[in-house]
Design a protein around this motif. Structure first.
Motif, mmCIF file in Angstrom:
data_model
loop_
_atom_site.group_PDB
_atom_site.id
_atom_site.type_symbol
_atom_site.label_atom_id
_atom_site.label_comp_id
_atom_site.label_asym_id
_atom_site.label_seq_id
_atom_site.Cartn_x
_atom_site.Cartn_y
_atom_site.Cartn_z
ATOM 1 N N GLN A 54 0.993 -1.082 0.220
ATOM 2 C CA GLN A 54 0.094 0.134 -0.123
ATOM 3 C C GLN A 54 0.890 1.289 0.025
ATOM 4 O O GLN A 54 0.566 2.255 -0.650
ATOM 5 C CB GLN A 54 -1.008 -0.161 1.132
ATOM 6 C CG GLN A 54 -2.214 -0.977 1.184
ATOM 7 C CD GLN A 54 -2.808 -0.939 -0.092
ATOM 8 O OE1 GLN A 54 -3.190 0.283 -0.577
ATOM 9 N NE2 GLN A 54 -3.516 -2.156 -0.636
ATOM 10 N N TRP A 55 1.945 1.224 0.748
ATOM 11 C CA TRP A 55 2.872 2.263 0.745
ATOM 12 C C TRP A 55 3.402 2.712 -0.891
ATOM 13 O O TRP A 55 3.455 3.709 -0.962
ATOM 14 C CB TRP A 55 4.138 1.968 1.772
ATOM 15 C CG TRP A 55 5.045 3.007 1.776
ATOM 16 C CD1 TRP A 55 6.233 3.696 0.923
ATOM 17 C CD2 TRP A 55 5.735 3.649 2.760
ATOM 18 N NE1 TRP A 55 6.814 4.322 1.319
ATOM 19 C CE2 TRP A 55 6.839 4.473 2.564
ATOM 20 C CE3 TRP A 55 5.668 3.122 4.497
ATOM 21 C CZ2 TRP A 55 7.618 5.080 3.597
ATOM 22 C CZ3 TRP A 55 6.407 3.810 5.234
ATOM 23 C CH2 TRP A 55 7.281 4.723 5.124
ATOM 24 N N ARG A 58 1.000 4.348 -3.176
ATOM 25 C CA ARG A 58 0.735 5.684 -2.761
ATOM 26 C C ARG A 58 2.239 6.464 -2.794
ATOM 27 O O ARG A 58 2.208 7.668 -2.165
ATOM 28 C CB ARG A 58 0.026 5.915 -1.551
ATOM 29 C CG ARG A 58 -1.465 5.224 -1.610
ATOM 30 C CD ARG A 58 -1.932 5.377 -0.364
ATOM 31 N NE ARG A 58 -3.328 4.514 -0.091
ATOM 32 C CZ ARG A 58 -4.254 4.584 0.446
ATOM 33 N NH1 ARG A 58 -4.176 5.488 1.502
ATOM 34 N NH2 ARG A 58 -5.438 3.902 0.348
ATOM 35 N N ASP A 60 5.522 9.033 -2.810
ATOM 36 C CA ASP A 60 5.897 9.966 -3.330
ATOM 37 C C ASP A 60 7.302 9.834 -4.028
ATOM 38 O O ASP A 60 8.127 8.881 -3.868
ATOM 39 C CB ASP A 60 6.139 10.976 -2.257
ATOM 40 C CG ASP A 60 4.915 11.561 -1.518
ATOM 41 O OD1 ASP A 60 4.073 11.629 -2.204
ATOM 42 O OD2 ASP A 60 4.958 11.769 -0.282
#
Length: 120
Positions: A54-55, A58, A60
């Motif tokens: 999940q990290w 999403r 950056d």
């Protein structure tokens, strides 16, 4: 190691992982059965493998943000840190609830993040 040292080490590791998006660095932050709440009232991401997945979904871009923080309260069961995340066009205020285990991995993490109003 004091509780503050453990929290400081963990937050430093989080920022490194945030900037590297390295699955091993991300996974190393969390206990195998950890729960990560990406927002206070959302269902948590449960388990290290799910947290990493999940990290990365999403993530950056490395170097896209700066993050400054300070402890609000640090304890053996729960620590709270306040931070500011600066993106090129947005700024967020953060509160993190962090529960570390005895080896310094996070067993429960909750993010509270609020976008700051645009500055003139």
């Amino acid at each position: 190691m004091t509780d503050l040292e453990a929290v400081t080490d963990w937050v430093s590791g989080y920022v490194r992982a945030w900037n590297s998006n390295d699955p091993a660095e991300i996974g190393g932050l969390f206990a195998e059965d950890a729960a990560y709440y990406p927002a206070p009232f959302e269902e948590p991401w449960r388990g290290r493998a799910t947290i990493v997945k999940q990290w990365l979904a999403r993530r950056d871009r490395p170097g896209e943000t700066t993050f400054t923080w300070h402890p609000v309260t640090v304890g053996s069961e729960l620590s709270v840190v306040q931070g500011v995340t600066v993106y090129p066009k947005r700024v967020f205020s953060n509160l993190w609830l962090i529960r570390l285990d005895t080896v310094g991995q996070c067993r429960e993490f909750t993010e509270w993040w609020m976008q700051q109003p645009a500055r003139a």
